[in-house]
Scaffold this motif. Structure first.
Motif, PDB file in Angstrom:
ATOM      1  N   ASP A  19     -24.221   6.247 -27.671  1.00 45.43           N
ATOM      2  CA  ASP A  19     -23.399   5.080 -27.334  1.00 45.43           C
ATOM      3  C   ASP A  19     -23.565   3.942 -28.334  1.00 45.43           C
ATOM      4  O   ASP A  19     -23.591   2.778 -27.985  1.00 45.43           O
ATOM      5  CB  ASP A  19     -23.696   4.598 -25.910  1.00 45.43           C
ATOM      6  N   MET A  20     -23.708   4.317 -29.608  1.00 44.63           N
ATOM      7  CA  MET A  20     -23.854   3.300 -30.651  1.00 44.63           C
ATOM      8  C   MET A  20     -22.498   2.726 -31.016  1.00 44.63           C
ATOM      9  O   MET A  20     -21.485   3.426 -30.987  1.00 44.63           O
ATOM     10  CB  MET A  20     -24.513   3.895 -31.883  1.00 44.63           C
ATOM     11  N   SER A  21     -22.482   1.463 -31.383  1.00 44.47           N
ATOM     12  CA  SER A  21     -21.255   0.830 -31.864  1.00 44.47           C
ATOM     13  C   SER A  21     -20.969   1.325 -33.274  1.00 44.47           C
ATOM     14  O   SER A  21     -21.836   1.882 -33.951  1.00 44.47           O
ATOM     15  CB  SER A  21     -21.422  -0.686 -31.864  1.00 44.47           C
ATOM     16  N   ARG A  27     -24.856   0.986 -40.017  1.00 49.15           N
ATOM     17  CA  ARG A  27     -26.207   0.580 -40.440  1.00 49.15           C
ATOM     18  C   ARG A  27     -27.144   1.778 -40.451  1.00 49.15           C
ATOM     19  O   ARG A  27     -27.920   1.970 -41.388  1.00 49.15           O
ATOM     20  CB  ARG A  27     -26.752  -0.507 -39.508  1.00 49.15           C
ATOM     21  N   GLU A  28     -27.110   2.570 -39.402  1.00 53.13           N
ATOM     22  CA  GLU A  28     -27.994   3.743 -39.274  1.00 53.13           C
ATOM     23  C   GLU A  28     -27.797   4.729 -40.437  1.00 53.13           C
ATOM     24  O   GLU A  28     -28.759   5.288 -40.956  1.00 53.13           O
ATOM     25  CB  GLU A  28     -27.716   4.447 -37.945  1.00 53.13           C
ATOM     26  N   LEU A  29     -26.548   4.929 -40.822  1.00 54.68           N
ATOM     27  CA  LEU A  29     -26.242   5.906 -41.863  1.00 54.68           C
ATOM     28  C   LEU A  29     -26.202   5.317 -43.269  1.00 54.68           C
ATOM     29  O   LEU A  29     -26.067   6.061 -44.243  1.00 54.68           O
ATOM     30  CB  LEU A  29     -24.896   6.581 -41.554  1.00 54.68           C
ATOM     31  N   THR A  35     -16.040   3.239 -43.546  1.00 57.92           N
ATOM     32  CA  THR A  35     -16.310   4.676 -43.661  1.00 57.92           C
ATOM     33  C   THR A  35     -16.459   5.303 -42.278  1.00 57.92           C
ATOM     34  O   THR A  35     -15.913   6.382 -42.020  1.00 57.92           O
ATOM     35  CB  THR A  35     -17.587   4.918 -44.499  1.00 57.92           C
ATOM     36  N   VAL A  36     -17.157   4.620 -41.394  1.00 66.53           N
ATOM     37  CA  VAL A  36     -17.303   5.122 -40.020  1.00 66.53           C
ATOM     38  C   VAL A  36     -15.941   5.179 -39.354  1.00 66.53           C
ATOM     39  O   VAL A  36     -15.581   6.177 -38.718  1.00 66.53           O
ATOM     40  CB  VAL A  36     -18.277   4.235 -39.209  1.00 66.53           C
ATOM     41  N   ALA A  80     -16.068  -3.421 -28.616  1.00 63.63           N
ATOM     42  CA  ALA A  80     -14.947  -4.072 -29.291  1.00 63.63           C
ATOM     43  C   ALA A  80     -15.090  -4.141 -30.799  1.00 63.63           C
ATOM     44  O   ALA A  80     -14.253  -4.748 -31.451  1.00 63.63           O
ATOM     45  CB  ALA A  80     -14.771  -5.469 -28.732  1.00 63.63           C
ATOM     46  N   ASP A  81     -16.074  -3.509 -31.394  1.00 69.59           N
ATOM     47  CA  ASP A  81     -16.268  -3.696 -32.838  1.00 69.59           C
ATOM     48  C   ASP A  81     -15.702  -2.579 -33.697  1.00 69.59           C
ATOM     49  O   ASP A  81     -16.029  -2.449 -34.842  1.00 69.59           O
ATOM     50  CB  ASP A  81     -17.741  -3.891 -33.153  1.00 69.59           C
TER      51      ASP A  81
END
Length: 82
Positions: A19-21, A27-29, A35-36, A80-81
């Motif tokens: 459930d990551m935004s 940021r994680e990748l 790109t996401v 919402a992001d």
């Protein structure tokens, strides 16, 4: 249907399971937010889904990663992001 690319699968897991935004996934990748978003849209197009992006990622996670047919509740919260 062709399988998800390794990066698409990683994004589906981070959004569908964790459930990551979109911003947190970027940021994680270590990639740009755009790109996401592009990967999410590519996955949605591949699966020909018209559901909102977050719900689509959860459903695709359950179907493709977990091997379970799942129905996500209509009131599934959306960040919402994206």
């Amino acid at each position: 249907m062709t399988p998800l690319s390794p990066r698409q699968r990683e994004i589906v897991i981070l959004v569908g399971r964790d459930d990551m935004s979109w911003k947190a996934v970027a940021r994680e990748l270590g990639v740009h937010l755009s790109t996401v978003r592009n990967h999410v849209e590519a996955v949605r197009t591949r699966y020909r889904t018209t559901r909102e992006p977050r719900t689509a990622m959860v459903e695709i996670y359950w179907r493709e990663v977990m091997g379970v047919s799942a129905q996500v509740p209509a009131d599934h919260a959306e960040k919402a992001d994206y």
